[in-house]
Design a protein around this motif. Structure first.
Motif, short mmCIF file in Angstrom:
data_model
loop_
_atom_site.label_atom_id
_atom_site.label_comp_id
_atom_site.label_asym_id
_atom_site.label_seq_id
_atom_site.Cartn_x
_atom_site.Cartn_y
_atom_site.Cartn_z
N PHE A 51 -56.79 2.43 -16.87
CA PHE A 51 -55.80 1.37 -16.68
C PHE A 51 -56.09 0.24 -17.68
O PHE A 51 -57.25 -0.07 -17.95
CB PHE A 51 -55.84 0.82 -15.26
N VAL A 52 -55.03 -0.36 -18.20
CA VAL A 52 -55.18 -1.44 -19.17
C VAL A 52 -54.46 -2.68 -18.66
O VAL A 52 -53.27 -2.63 -18.34
CB VAL A 52 -54.62 -1.05 -20.55
N GLU A 53 -55.18 -3.78 -18.59
CA GLU A 53 -54.59 -5.07 -18.24
C GLU A 53 -54.65 -5.94 -19.50
O GLU A 53 -55.73 -6.26 -19.99
CB GLU A 53 -55.37 -5.75 -17.11
N VAL A 54 -53.50 -6.28 -20.05
CA VAL A 54 -53.47 -7.09 -21.27
C VAL A 54 -53.43 -8.57 -20.89
O VAL A 54 -52.55 -9.01 -20.15
CB VAL A 54 -52.26 -6.73 -22.15
N LEU A 55 -54.39 -9.32 -21.39
CA LEU A 55 -54.46 -10.76 -21.15
C LEU A 55 -53.44 -11.44 -22.08
O LEU A 55 -53.51 -11.28 -23.29
CB LEU A 55 -55.87 -11.28 -21.42
N GLY A 56 -52.50 -12.17 -21.50
CA GLY A 56 -51.40 -12.75 -22.26
C GLY A 56 -51.76 -13.97 -23.07
O GLY A 56 -52.94 -14.35 -23.20
N ARG A 57 -50.73 -14.64 -23.58
CA ARG A 57 -50.92 -15.76 -24.50
C ARG A 57 -51.63 -16.94 -23.86
O ARG A 57 -52.24 -17.76 -24.56
CB ARG A 57 -49.56 -16.22 -25.03
N GLY A 58 -51.56 -17.07 -22.54
CA GLY A 58 -52.19 -18.20 -21.88
C GLY A 58 -53.67 -18.03 -21.60
O GLY A 58 -54.31 -18.92 -21.06
N PHE A 59 -54.22 -16.88 -22.00
CA PHE A 59 -55.64 -16.61 -21.75
C PHE A 59 -56.47 -16.85 -23.00
O PHE A 59 -55.98 -16.68 -24.13
CB PHE A 59 -55.84 -15.16 -21.30
N ALA A 60 -57.71 -17.21 -22.77
CA ALA A 60 -58.67 -17.33 -23.87
C ALA A 60 -59.78 -16.31 -23.66
O ALA A 60 -60.31 -16.18 -22.55
CB ALA A 60 -59.26 -18.73 -23.92
N TRP A 61 -60.05 -15.55 -24.69
CA TRP A 61 -61.21 -14.65 -24.69
C TRP A 61 -62.09 -15.05 -25.86
O TRP A 61 -61.68 -15.00 -27.01
CB TRP A 61 -60.76 -13.19 -24.84
N LEU A 62 -63.29 -15.49 -25.55
CA LEU A 62 -64.21 -15.98 -26.57
C LEU A 62 -65.47 -15.12 -26.58
O LEU A 62 -66.05 -14.82 -25.53
CB LEU A 62 -64.58 -17.44 -26.29
N ASP A 63 -65.86 -14.71 -27.76
CA ASP A 63 -67.09 -13.95 -27.95
C ASP A 63 -68.09 -14.89 -28.60
O ASP A 63 -67.86 -15.38 -29.71
CB ASP A 63 -66.80 -12.75 -28.85
N THR A 64 -69.19 -15.19 -27.93
CA THR A 64 -70.12 -16.21 -28.42
C THR A 64 -71.37 -15.59 -29.05
O THR A 64 -72.46 -16.13 -28.94
CB THR A 64 -70.51 -17.16 -27.28
N GLY A 65 -71.19 -14.45 -29.71
CA GLY A 65 -72.33 -13.72 -30.26
C GLY A 65 -72.89 -14.27 -31.56
O GLY A 65 -73.93 -13.82 -32.03
N THR A 66 -72.22 -15.25 -32.17
CA THR A 66 -72.74 -15.88 -33.39
C THR A 66 -72.86 -17.38 -33.16
O THR A 66 -72.28 -17.94 -32.22
CB THR A 66 -71.80 -15.64 -34.59
N HIS A 67 -73.60 -18.05 -34.04
CA HIS A 67 -73.77 -19.50 -33.90
C HIS A 67 -72.43 -20.21 -33.99
O HIS A 67 -72.13 -21.12 -33.21
CB HIS A 67 -74.71 -20.03 -34.99
N ALA A 68 -71.59 -19.78 -34.94
CA ALA A 68 -70.30 -20.43 -35.14
C ALA A 68 -69.39 -20.25 -33.93
O ALA A 68 -68.74 -21.20 -33.47
CB ALA A 68 -69.62 -19.88 -36.39
N SER A 69 -69.36 -19.02 -33.38
CA SER A 69 -68.48 -18.77 -32.24
C SER A 69 -68.99 -19.46 -30.98
O SER A 69 -68.20 -19.83 -30.10
CB SER A 69 -68.33 -17.26 -32.00
N LEU A 70 -70.30 -19.66 -30.90
CA LEU A 70 -70.86 -20.40 -29.76
C LEU A 70 -70.43 -21.86 -29.80
O LEU A 70 -70.08 -22.45 -28.77
CB LEU A 70 -72.39 -20.30 -29.77
N VAL A 71 -70.41 -22.44 -31.00
CA VAL A 71 -69.94 -23.82 -31.17
C VAL A 71 -68.46 -23.92 -30.81
O VAL A 71 -68.03 -24.86 -30.13
CB VAL A 71 -70.19 -24.31 -32.62
N GLU A 72 -67.66 -22.96 -31.26
CA GLU A 72 -66.23 -22.95 -30.95
C GLU A 72 -66.01 -22.91 -29.43
O GLU A 72 -65.17 -23.64 -28.90
CB GLU A 72 -65.56 -21.73 -31.60
N ALA A 73 -66.75 -22.05 -28.76
CA ALA A 73 -66.61 -21.94 -27.31
C ALA A 73 -67.01 -23.23 -26.62
O ALA A 73 -66.38 -23.66 -25.65
CB ALA A 73 -67.45 -20.77 -26.80
N SER A 74 -68.05 -23.87 -27.13
CA SER A 74 -68.51 -25.14 -26.56
C SER A 74 -67.43 -26.21 -26.66
O SER A 74 -67.19 -26.96 -25.71
CB SER A 74 -69.78 -25.62 -27.27
#
Length: 228
Positions: free
Chosen positions: A158-181
């Motif tokens: 089953f696939v649930e697609v997260l729409g435009r109002g959702f945020a999915w953040l991957d914090t696996g790098t220093h830059a992406s961690l800052v973005e998420a913060s």
């Protein structure tokens, strides 16, 4: 990892403060995401199970109900898709006209869609046997994509697609961690609400009483978190 385990235990304890029960297991070497179902086989037992990557952040109104729907499925697997700008860097899922999954590819050079598979998965108990029989990939890891393909091939994905109002953040790098913060900081400042405060969630979900909540809050009373 074995060296990180004491840090998580010190931070979260046994889960009692949140009205939960936490158990810990270690992966001695990086053998892939699906290895979690081999390391944690005894923990899962005969239950269905959810897996989430530790560096993934999900945010959006209506997310709890989507998770409840996935958790309530008696059989099969549920993955969450998210539209991305550069799908070549992700596991990509191809969807049919009815929203049914047609194919999954890991880091495709020519993606069949721009829907990436996020790091959040729900499985029935069959995942234990499926993961145990997955052959390591070229990079020597037990790939979660191969587990998902097994469910796809038997028509149980089953696939649930997260729409435009959702945020999915991957914090696996220093830059992406800052973005998420920054993302979390902006939302919390605008709304005056904390995102994913486990004590608050436990109280609202009825896992702990108001008295238990007050006791936990006292531990961090002198910080802005405690004041909240």
């Amino acid at each position: 990892t074995p060296q990180d385990k004491p840090l998580f235990q010190r931070l979260l304890g046994d889960g009692e403060e949140f009205g939960l029960r936490f158990a810990y297991a270690t992966q001695d070497a990086p053998r892939g995401l699906a290895d979690a179902f081999i390391v944690g086989r005894d923990f899962v037992g005969s239950d269905s199970v959810a897996l989430i990557l530790g560096d993934n952040i999900f945010y959006g109104h209506g997310l709890p109900s989507m998770l409840s729907t996935a958790a309530s499925r008696k059989s099969g697997a549920t993955v969450f898709g998210y539209v991305v700008n550069e799908p070549q860097a992700y596991g990509v899922i191809e969807l049919g006209e009815t929203g049914r999954a047609l194919s999954i590819e890991e880091n495709p050079k020519q993606p069949k869609s721009n829907v990436a598979v996020t790091g959040l998965y729900f499985y029935d108990n069959d995942v234990l046997e499926i993961a145990a029989n997955v052959k390591p990939s070229v990079r020597g890891e037990i790939e979660i994509t191969d587990v998902n393909k097994a469910y796809l091939e038997r028509g149980d994905l089953f696939v649930e697609v997260l729409g435009r109002g959702f945020a999915w953040l991957d914090t696996g790098t220093h830059a992406s961690l800052v973005e998420a913060s920054h993302f979390v900081q902006i939302l919390e400042q605008r709304q005056g609400l904390r995102i994913a405060c486990p004590e608050e969630i436990a109280l609202r979900q009825g896992y702990i009483s108001l008295q238990q909540f007050e006791t936990v809050a006292e531990k961090s009373a002198k910080s802005s978190y405690g004041e909240y």
